[in-house]
Design an enzyme around this catalytic site. Sequence first.
Site, short mmCIF file in Angstrom:
data_model
loop_
_atom_site.label_atom_id
_atom_site.label_comp_id
_atom_site.label_asym_id
_atom_site.label_seq_id
_atom_site.Cartn_x
_atom_site.Cartn_y
_atom_site.Cartn_z
N GLU A 20 0.82 -1.16 16.08
CA GLU A 20 -0.16 -0.10 15.93
C GLU A 20 -1.11 0.26 16.98
OE1 GLU A 20 -3.83 1.26 12.88
OE2 GLU A 20 -2.46 -0.08 12.16
N CYS A 40 0.83 -1.03 -0.02
CA CYS A 40 0.11 0.03 -0.05
C CYS A 40 0.93 1.33 -0.03
CB CYS A 40 -0.86 0.13 1.09
SG CYS A 40 0.03 0.11 2.66
N SER A 68 2.06 -5.47 3.48
CA SER A 68 3.33 -5.54 3.31
C SER A 68 4.30 -6.49 2.78
CB SER A 68 3.81 -5.98 5.20
OG SER A 68 2.88 -5.10 5.92
N THR A 72 -6.08 0.25 11.82
CA THR A 72 -6.30 0.33 10.40
C THR A 72 -6.50 -0.93 9.54
OG1 THR A 72 -4.01 0.43 9.86
CG2 THR A 72 -5.32 2.59 10.46
N CYS A 86 -8.38 1.39 6.86
CA CYS A 86 -7.61 2.12 5.68
C CYS A 86 -8.20 1.50 4.46
CB CYS A 86 -6.27 2.31 5.74
SG CYS A 86 -5.30 0.78 4.84
N SER A 140 2.03 -10.37 10.32
CA SER A 140 0.98 -9.42 9.63
C SER A 140 -0.18 -9.36 9.79
CB SER A 140 1.61 -9.45 8.02
OG SER A 140 0.68 -8.44 7.18
N SER A 141 -0.97 -8.45 10.55
CA SER A 141 -2.20 -8.49 10.92
C SER A 141 -3.13 -8.43 9.58
CB SER A 141 -2.42 -7.25 11.74
OG SER A 141 -4.15 -7.23 11.81
N ASN A 142 -2.80 -7.40 8.59
CA ASN A 142 -3.78 -7.60 7.38
C ASN A 142 -3.69 -8.89 6.55
OD1 ASN A 142 -2.07 -6.68 4.58
ND2 ASN A 142 -1.13 -5.74 6.56
#
Length: 349
Positions: A135, A18, A277, A174, A204, A232-234
């Site tokens: 975060e 991103c 990421s 986010t 986001c 990695s959370s996302n």
Amino acid sequence: MSLLPPLTIRLCSPRGFCAGVDRAIQIVILALKKYGAPVYVRHEIVHNRYVVEGLQQRGAVFVEELDEIPEKHRGQPVVFSAHGVPKSVSEKASLYNLFYLDATCPLVSKVHKQAIRHQRHGRHVILIGHSGHPEVIGTMGQLEKGAVTLIETVEDALYYQPENPNKLGFVTQTTLSVEDTAGILDVLQKRFPALESPATESICYATTNRQEAVKAAALGSDLFLIVGSSNSSNARRLVEVAERFGARQSILVQRADDIDFDRLGTLSVISLSAGASAPEIIVDEIITAFRKRYNVKIELAETAVETQQFLVNRELRDVILTPQDMAFVSGGVKTGRNDDTQMLKIEEK
């Protein structure tokens, strides 16, 4: 005519880096070009080992705390990661007289400002997020202890007992699942009608876009591969979304070597995406690995086109960033539109 078995790969778009991740990596590279090695980075700049190791090879040194920076190197720059840091970290950097470059994603910084705004209006802040994530630690650290309550689940929302239910405001991490967050908010808003929203959406655009593309590609997929690190959370949310929306199986992989092809069974359609990421070069690597074993046809599951870019720190804008500087993470199929690529029809909702 190919003797390899046919395989359709649904390639999600958007996927991968991103704007906030791009910016953070650029900040480290530009700092190395301008100031020379070592450049210290507090915490992984983004949650991806391939990226971290690539930057280490270029002279970045990763530390978890500022105390780990040797005194003889305290004139060198230190970069704060894209996840953001508590106010105490920048205060400590100033105390040590460190030159620091803040690579916090601008959208995370916006969440920080929204939390502070809630407090200035006399509201207790509810943060929807995952305990222990950098975060979340950074956002909670913008306000004094006790000013923020972390809500992780619907159950937390059901049993939360605020001191003043009429003076509450919320923000979110986010990188959350859009559906999970909506479920938590539904409970909170029914229990506390006076709950104030942030001025703008906290989850986001990139998180939402990647989840929407995964939803579009999931149904009918024998396997859904998500490129990303376990921390990695996302990326982990994308694995969950893929299974929730119809993929028979969804797994998180960091490299092509993580895939045990002998145990995949019969495949006719797989889908492929990458967390925010994860570098595009790994997506290329995985497609290449499948091409060695299958006669691959690429379909592009595109649900949005991203054009967002963020400026790097003012101190670094006089340094030229070249394509070669980013070659270690760049891939050759950023849009996925190659000669053998077909567009997957996305049904209108």
